[in-house]
Design an enzyme around this catalytic site. Structure first.
Site, PDB file in Angstrom:
ATOM      1  N   LYS A 131      21.380  52.707  34.015  1.00 35.32           N
ATOM      2  CA  LYS A 131      22.632  52.567  33.248  1.00 35.32           C
ATOM      3  C   LYS A 131      23.824  53.168  33.989  1.00 35.32           C
ATOM      4  CE  LYS A 131      21.412  54.861  29.558  1.00 35.32           C
ATOM      5  NZ  LYS A 131      20.063  55.278  29.986  1.00 35.32           N
ATOM      6  N   ASN A 154      28.440  57.753  28.184  1.00 33.53           N
ATOM      7  CA  ASN A 154      27.385  58.670  28.605  1.00 33.53           C
ATOM      8  C   ASN A 154      27.577  59.139  30.044  1.00 33.53           C
ATOM      9  OD1 ASN A 154      24.999  59.941  27.599  1.00 33.53           O
ATOM     10  ND2 ASN A 154      23.779  58.666  28.974  1.00 33.53           N
ATOM     11  N   HIS A 200      12.410  58.913  25.151  1.00 35.86           N
ATOM     12  CA  HIS A 200      12.971  59.387  23.881  1.00 35.86           C
ATOM     13  C   HIS A 200      12.163  58.891  22.675  1.00 35.86           C
ATOM     14  CE1 HIS A 200      16.261  60.486  26.457  1.00 35.86           C
ATOM     15  NE2 HIS A 200      16.649  59.255  26.642  1.00 35.86           N
TER      16      HIS A 200
END
Length: 466
Positions: A131, A154, A200
């Site tokens: 990302k 982010n 996650h």
């Protein structure tokens, strides 16, 4: 700063006072709201009070009842494994819960774009790995082509800290699953899905919940164009759900290692060459093998995704090719930090899970591999396809012995610390080899974050070579 609209005169709770929380509070105040702040730690609360903000215990139901909405920082769980007590209080009294990404999308523009001939665009990038590199690369390609562009989310700045975009500008956002899962508004013009691998899982109650959080960017957002990595079944499923027909060019399929076919729009890299196909014919090709900032198949996938996103905005292949050649890469992501005696030293501290570490292993041959840390769920079996690239592993971290046992057939030395691992790897490396930090694990057993771990590696390598 982008002032938050829609809460004029209202009390808005802000939970978590890190970078995004304080920025959200300032943007809310700039838009006429009264922010009410809370953090579980006294230090951030005191700093907020010094800045003039009101603080109150948002875990109390009587305080929650005074709020119009509650804005939550991304690191705070809102559902699994259990909601934070302040979020539980908001849910109990029906107060809407949102985050700064939701505020950004609901406030961006706010009628100020009516006078612009070319309204700004937003590209949002999500996925498991790549990302940051993909987002930074898109931003770099736009800037190198002379387009006004900003990078946030982010990576880099908080979204509400951005300057209001002007004529023809593009905002590039990197969005984690924590951010896409909660945002009540998601309306990018172009949405990018890089790939999916387990991560996650406790926060999303399993892989299905993790994928669902990523999928919201596409299902809720309704982007004009969707760039989707299809090397995993989840990406293929997502592309299939969005496309209305085989030739629907709202979807640009992306792959690394697989030649894509069909009448639609696709961008893929095979043997180091990027190819763009539309309506069954090739329309562009770029040799990626000599781009120093994008080594390995995983970075070629990032290049394909960034290329596709820029093509979706109308950039020409030659402009993109020139930008790719000048991309230096990001720190801690396949970053070459030194070369000496025919040996390369590569910092990929961001490889915090097995899938990312595997991609790093496959990018180089004859590796002296520094690995280990706080192991994640799922074990190390996924590393198997890359282990034949490893000459020797130098294992660090609190769980070093357990990590080494998960590397069958690999000579592994228990080093424990970065200092010991770098010392041994530098001493034993031979010309033509790569000393690679790609931990395949989290950093929190020894470091505050992966950046600190990568900086430690870089400092010790340079000291050893001095």
């Amino acid at each position: 700063m982008i002032p938050v609209s829609g809460f004029e005169g209202a009390r808005v709770g802000v939970l978590g006072l890190g970078r995004s929380g304080l920025t959200a509070a300032r943007a809310l105040a700039a838009g006429g709201a009264t922010p009410v702040l809370w953090d579980d730690n006294q230090g951030p609360r005191s700093r907020a009070e010094d800045e003039g903000f009101e603080t109150a215990d948002l875990t109390r139901v009587d305080v929650a009842e005074t709020l119009a909405t509650l804005i939550v920082s991304p690191g705070i769980p809102h559902l699994y494994p259990a909601p934070h007590p302040a979020i539980a209080a908001a849910l109990a009294v029906g107060v809407p819960v949102d985050n700064d990404i939701g505020l950004f999308f609901r406030s961006l523009g706010s009628g100020a774009w009516d006078a612009l001939d070319t309204p700004p665009k937003v590209i949002a990038v999500t996925g498991s790995n790549g990302k940051s590199t993909t987002s930074a690369l898109i931003h770099h390609l736009l800037k190198s082509a002379g387009k006004p562009a900003e990078l946030a989310g982010n990576i880099g700045r908080g979204v509400l800290d951005l300057d209001p975009p002007g004529e023809g500008a593009v905002i590039v956002l990197e969005l984690s699953s924590y951010q896409t899962d909660l945002a009540r508004a998601l309306t990018p013009d172009v949405a990018v899905f890089t790939n999916l691998s387990p991560d996650h899982l406790d926060r999303h109650c399993g892989l299905g919940g993790y994928f669902a959080a990523k999928r919201r960017l596409f299902a809720e957002g309704g982007p004009d164009r969707c760039v989707i990595g299809v090397d995993e079944v989840e990406g293929r499923f997502l592309a299939n759900q969005i496309g209305a027909a085989p030739g629907d060019d709202r979807v640009i399929r992306v792959s690394s290692g697989t030649k894509l076919s069909g009448p639609g729009w696709s961008v893929f890299a095979k043997k180091g060459f990027l190819s763009e196909w539309r309506k069954g014919r090739q329309v562009a090709a770029i040799d990626l093998r000599g781009v120093p900032g994008l080594p390995g198949a995983h970075n070629h996938q990032n290049a394909c995704a960034a290329y596709a996103a820029c093509r979706a905005l109308g950039l020409g292949p030659k402009l993109i090719e020139a930008g790719l050649a000048s991309f230096a890469g990001l720190p801690h992501r396949s970053q070459i930090v030194a070369e000496a005696g025919g040996v390369r030293y590569v910092n990929d501290s961001k490889a915090t899970n097995v899938d990312a570490a595997l991609k790093a292993l496959l990018a180089f041959d004859r590796i002296r591999w520094i690995c280990g840390g706080l192991m994640k769920e799922g074990g190390l079996a996924g590393l198997a396809p890359g282990l034949d690239h490893v000459r020797k592993a130098y294992v660090i971290g609190r769980e070093a012995e357990g990590f080494a046992l998960g590397l069958p057939g690999v000579e592994a030395e228990i080093c424990g610390t970065m200092e010991a691992a770098v010392t041994r790897a530098v001493a034993e490396a031979e010309p033509g080899e790569t000393v690679l930090l790609a931990p395949g694990a989290a950093s929190f057993d020894q470091y505050d974050n992966f950046e600190q771990r990568g900086n430690d590696f870089t400092t010790r390598v340079r000291a050893a070579l001095a």
